[in-house]
Enzyme design. Structure first.
Site, PDB file in Angstrom:
ATOM      1  N   ARG A 197       0.831  -1.200   0.000  1.00 10.32           N
ATOM      2  CA  ARG A 197       0.000   0.000   0.000  1.00 10.32           C
ATOM      3  C   ARG A 197       0.863   1.247   0.000  1.00 10.32           C
ATOM      4  NH1 ARG A 197      -4.763   1.056   4.418  1.00 10.32           N
ATOM      5  NH2 ARG A 197      -3.000   1.166   5.853  1.00 10.32           N
ATOM      6  N   THR A 232      -0.983   7.610  -1.135  1.00 13.40           N
ATOM      7  CA  THR A 232      -2.258   7.503  -1.857  1.00 13.40           C
ATOM      8  C   THR A 232      -3.140   6.369  -1.328  1.00 13.40           C
ATOM      9  OG1 THR A 232      -1.374   5.943  -3.497  1.00 13.40           O
ATOM     10  CG2 THR A 232      -1.079   8.303  -3.937  1.00 13.40           C
ATOM     11  N   ASP A 276      -1.992  -3.410  12.522  1.00 16.88           N
ATOM     12  CA  ASP A 276      -1.534  -3.969  11.251  1.00 16.88           C
ATOM     13  C   ASP A 276      -1.341  -5.472  11.415  1.00 16.88           C
ATOM     14  OD1 ASP A 276       0.649  -4.924   9.320  1.00 16.88           O
ATOM     15  OD2 ASP A 276       0.191  -2.935   8.516  1.00 16.88           O
ATOM     16  N   ASP A 279       2.242  -6.830  10.624  1.00 18.85           N
ATOM     17  CA  ASP A 279       3.225  -6.497  11.653  1.00 18.85           C
ATOM     18  C   ASP A 279       3.027  -7.342  12.901  1.00 18.85           C
ATOM     19  OD1 ASP A 279       4.531  -4.610  10.137  1.00 18.85           O
ATOM     20  OD2 ASP A 279       3.455  -2.902  10.986  1.00 18.85           O
TER      21      ASP A 279
END
Length: 209
Positions: free
Chosen positions: A104, A108, A200, A203
């Site tokens: 990602r 943006t 996340d 992670d």
């Protein structure tokens, strides 16, 4: 929401609660994700077609149900999708596997592809695309776009958590692809993370930041 299945089994919800806790260790998070994947896999494969085949039991011959047609394809959106993939392969070890490498863009939030590999006959198989989080849905939409370009026409999307914004975006792009999830959370924050979420997933699976 139409075409969205929320798996509300008590074991799924209990394990998800532990995963949401910020104090849950990396090892426990990874193990719980694999355990939840087992339970979610039951749901996403609930209506697979079967056929009667003849077998020999230790007592006698009998007609018994077996899966019909070609094996499934599990398509993992790297890297976090592999946490679900491993658990699903425990239940369906003969499934074919596709990998879609996406990251990602931090500015943006768009998904950028860096790797793709899929079975050549994917058009003849049911494809279950897996990623723990359906947040902005940019990665999910891009992954399904890519798999459809390879020829797949029978797809399902499986995730651990979904945001309403992600569901809306995904369904606008792929209204023919049903979504299976353990929970629909409140919203996305300004960084595109699910709230309250669990952080996340990649992670937390691998102990990275």
């Amino acid at each position: 929401m139409e075409n969205v299945t929320v798996v509300e089994h008590p074991l799924v919800q209990h394990k998800l609660t532990i995963m949401r806790n910020k104090d849950t260790s990396t090892a426990s998070f990874r193990r719980l994700l694999q355990e939840i994947a087992h339970l979610l896999c039951y749901e996403v494969t609930r209506d697979l077609e079967t056929e009667m085949i003849e077998i020999d039991t230790p007592i006698q011959k009998m007609q018994s149900p077996a899966l019909k047609g070609k094996k499934l394809v599990f398509a993992s959106i790297l890297r976090a999708g592999n946490g679900l993939l491993e658990g699903m392969l425990d239940l369906v070890p003969s499934a074919r596997v596709s990998h879609i490498g996406l990251y990602r863009d931090p500015e943006t939030l768009e998904a950028i592809e860096y790797y793709f590999k899929a079975p050549s006959d994917i058009a003849d198989r049911l494809v279950v695309v897996v990623d723990p989080m359906l947040a902005t849905a940019n990665s999910a939409v891009t992954a399904v776009d890519r798999i459809k370009r390879r020829g797949a026409n029978n797809l399902r999307f499986l995730c651990l958590l979904a945001a309403p914004e992600g569901i809306k975006r995904f369904q606008e792009a792929h209204p023919d692809v049903p979504i299976y999830t353990a929970a629909i959370d409140e919203k996305l924050n300004e960084k595109g993370y699910i709230v309250p979420g669990l952080g996340d997933a990649g992670d937390r699976m691998y102990g990275t930041r």
